[in-house]
Design a protein around this motif. Structure first.
Motif, PDB file in Angstrom:
ATOM      1  N   GLY A  67       0.720  -1.283   0.145  1.00 32.27           N
ATOM      2  CA  GLY A  67      -0.195  -0.210  -0.063  1.00 32.27           C
ATOM      3  C   GLY A  67       0.975   1.336   0.067  1.00 32.27           C
ATOM      4  O   GLY A  67       0.644   2.169  -0.847  1.00 32.27           O
ATOM      5  N   SER A  71      -0.466   3.022  -3.201  1.00 34.93           N
ATOM      6  CA  SER A  71      -1.884   3.789  -2.963  1.00 34.93           C
ATOM      7  C   SER A  71      -1.576   5.352  -2.975  1.00 34.93           C
ATOM      8  O   SER A  71      -2.501   5.942  -3.305  1.00 34.93           O
ATOM      9  N   SER A 144      -7.565  -9.466  -1.657  1.00 31.47           N
ATOM     10  CA  SER A 144      -6.318  -9.033  -1.200  1.00 31.47           C
ATOM     11  C   SER A 144      -5.071  -9.564  -1.764  1.00 31.47           C
ATOM     12  O   SER A 144      -4.224  -8.606  -2.128  1.00 31.47           O
ATOM     13  N   TRP A 260      -6.192   0.814   2.817  1.00 32.86           N
ATOM     14  CA  TRP A 260      -5.707  -0.601   2.211  1.00 32.86           C
ATOM     15  C   TRP A 260      -4.241  -0.581   2.771  1.00 32.86           C
ATOM     16  O   TRP A 260      -3.722  -1.724   3.310  1.00 32.86           O
ATOM     17  N   ALA A 261      -3.450   0.481   2.704  1.00 33.27           N
ATOM     18  CA  ALA A 261      -2.259   0.760   3.290  1.00 33.27           C
ATOM     19  C   ALA A 261      -2.187   0.156   4.900  1.00 33.27           C
ATOM     20  O   ALA A 261      -1.105  -0.382   5.382  1.00 33.27           O
ATOM     21  N   ILE A 436      -9.334  -2.246  -4.781  1.00 33.14           N
ATOM     22  CA  ILE A 436      -9.271  -1.597  -3.631  1.00 33.14           C
ATOM     23  C   ILE A 436     -10.687  -1.142  -2.872  1.00 33.14           C
ATOM     24  O   ILE A 436     -10.861  -1.538  -1.746  1.00 33.14           O
TER      25      ILE A 436
END
Ligand code: ARG
Length: 541
Positions: A67, A71, A144, A260-261, A436
């Motif tokens: 991420g 991201s 994921s 997400w990260a 995501i």
């Protein structure tokens, strides 16, 4: 020669490694006979070996993955300015932290392995726990893993084909991702110990990389040094808030990318039962890991902004390569590409490890066809005879990996293969940004429900022993923000949300089909939970 091996299945499948999602065995350690075992993690709880440092390694190793290296462009593009992006990163971090703190309380109150699965089963009913497993096995885990594979592919392409790979066909990236996925799945089939050792090694690399990014960024900003082209001065000359978006939906999408990260913060909860001193260490792990990660992420993002102009940053999912190339030239780009691929490899590896155990444990509960609960290609039994050719092959791998069980495939091979294939499908049909958001919606539905469960539990069982109690505002903040996020998704993408909901609902008949005749008591409980949710029962009192 023919070797005879007797295996301790629990120890083989759930080695208590530090930086792995090992032990994510929601339904408890398996028994060799494969019967259903109600007690959660019964055998695992005998091995209470995890310490504070192990917990820290575990959670950080999982959270820092793809991420922070991929991201940023999704966040920037949606909110429009560096200042707004940093706000998103901070908000996402704090949200993850409140979630993790809530889970810490649940982990103390319900000290069982399995995370959400255990809490939902306990608070709302087995059906809720099943639905979590259902979605986790079919959507969350492979989804994921697919995101990480795609990012790994992008970075591998840049490492081996060249940093200016923007023009390269997306299928080359995906192909590379699939190769990585295959390698990871294969290694997990061959040796459990190897899989966990890889993570131990890669965890340090991740931290060092983020610290390096920060230091390089500050040095470059201070000195104006830069390998290629002019040093970036945008951060000095332009307002950090110029171009900030005022569209709430854009902020929501950016938040999903940030979240997400930070994802993976619930993972120490999966192995609560294995901590030597869970009530002391689980909150400590969470309250040191979360701020550390938040600070690292904010610093790394600031560093990206110091070195690269916004437009350049937004042009790629492979931010770290641009960053390395800008400062240190082609060598820098190559090094960063390799390091980030390795980081993704580590995440994918731990993700694969956990997913297969989740599926394996679900099979032991009778939720899935029994084949996924099998060890090895033929059902391995203690005292199994190993054939001569198997032995020859295994001996070589054992020497290579230093694992006396390597190559004998005493791993949940079918679960691993199923997970690998499903992940491959997501890689092929999915797109990074889309996946995501999808992952965020499905994942946060269950995080929301679980944290809501905490509030329900406080009301329902006020006197339950809670070694760690978070401020009541913590779960409330988490619930409100995640509800806002989920509602934005409903409005912004009604069709996709409907698909997610429909998918969850399909799980209900599947549940009753699977448990049919298995356990009458469980069935009655589940029907009760369906007709009268816990909060309703409470109000009836
Ligand atoms: N935060 C990780 C990353 O940035 C993803 C974690 C995925 N979730 C998990 N439970 N393994 O790549």
């Amino acid at each position: 020669s023919v070797t005879s091996n007797t295996f301790d299945f629990a120890a083989n499948l759930f080695p208590l490694s530090s930086s792995n999602e090992a032990g994510y065995a929601p339904i408890g350690a398996p028994t060799a006979s494969g019967q259903r075992h109600g007690g959660l993690g019964a055998a695992l709880e005998k091995h209470k070996t995890l310490t504070y440092m192990n917990g820290l390694g575990l959670i950080i190793g999982i959270i820092i993955g793809s991420g922070i290296f991929s991201s940023p462009s999704q966040v920037n593009m949606n909110v429009g300015s560096p200042g707004a992006s940093l706000i998103v990163w901070a908000v996402a971090g704090v949200l993850a932290w409140t979630g993790a703190a809530s889970y810490a309380e649940l982990g103390g109150a319900i000290p069982l392995n399995g995370g959400s699965q255990a809490y939902l089963s306990k608070i709302i009913g087995e059906l809720a726990g099943f639905l979590f497993t259902w979605v986790a096995v079919l959507v969350l885990k492979p989804g994921s893993a697919a995101i990480i594979s795609i990012i790994m592919g992008e970075y591998l392409v840049r490492a081996f084909i060249g940093p200016d790979a923007e023009t390269i066909n997306i299928w080359v990236n995906k192909g590379m991702g699939l190769v990585g996925l295959f390698v990871v799945t294969f290694l997990n089939c061959v040796s459990t110990k190897l899989a966990t050792r890889i993570n131990d090694t890669l965890m340090f690399l991740k931290f060092i990389t983020l610290i390096t990014v920060t230091i390089l960024g500050i040095v470059v900003a201070a000195t104006g040094l830069s390998y290629s082209g002019e040093a970036n001065t945008e951060w000095k000359t332009k307002s950090w808030f110029e171009g900030t978006s005022t569209d709430v939906s854009h902020w929501a999408v950016a938040l999903y990318a940030g979240l997400w990260a930070y994802d993976g913060w619930d993972n120490t909860n999966f192995v609560v039962g294995e901590f030597r001193n869970p009530s002391r260490d689980l909150p400590r792990v969470i309250h040191s890991a979360m701020p550390a990660v938040i600070i690292c992420y904010l610093l790394a993002n600031m560093s990206y902004f110091l070195v690269l102009p916004l437009a350049a940053l937004n042009s790629s999912n492979a931010v770290a390569v641009l960053f390395g190339g800008k400062i240190l030239g082609p060598i820098g780009a190559l090094v960063f590409a390799l390091v980030v691929s390795a980081s993704c490899f580590g995440s994918l590896n731990s993700s694969t490890f956990t997913s297969s155990r989740l599926l394996y444990a679900a099979a032991k509960e009778g939720y899935t066809p029994p084949i996924f609960g099998r060890i090895g290609f033929k059902a391995a039994e203690p005292g199994l005879q190993v054939t001569r050719s198997q032995n020859w092959f295994a001996k070589r791998l054992q020497r290579m990996f230093g694992d006396e069980e390597a190559g004998l495939f005493f791993t949940p091979v079918y679960a691993l293969i199923f997970n690998g294939l499903l992940t491959a499908i997501y890689v092929i049909v999915g797109e990074f940004g889309e996946l995501i958001t999808f992952y965020g919606v499905a994942g946060y539905s269950f995080y929301f429900l679980t944290v809501l469960g905490l509030i329900i539990l406080r009301v329902k069982e006020p006197s339950l022993e809670r070694p760690y109690k978070t401020w009541i505002s913590t779960p409330i903040i988490f619930c409100c923000v995640s509800l806002f996020l989920l509602s934005r998704a409903v409005f912004a993408q009604p069709l996709k949300t409907l698909i997610v909901i429909a998918f969850i609902l399909i799980g209900i008949p599947v549940y009753f089909w699977r448990i049919q005749g298995r356990d009458q008591v469980a069935k009655r409980e589940a029907l009760g939970a369906l007709a009268a949710p816990a909060w309703w029962q409470f109000w009836k009192k």
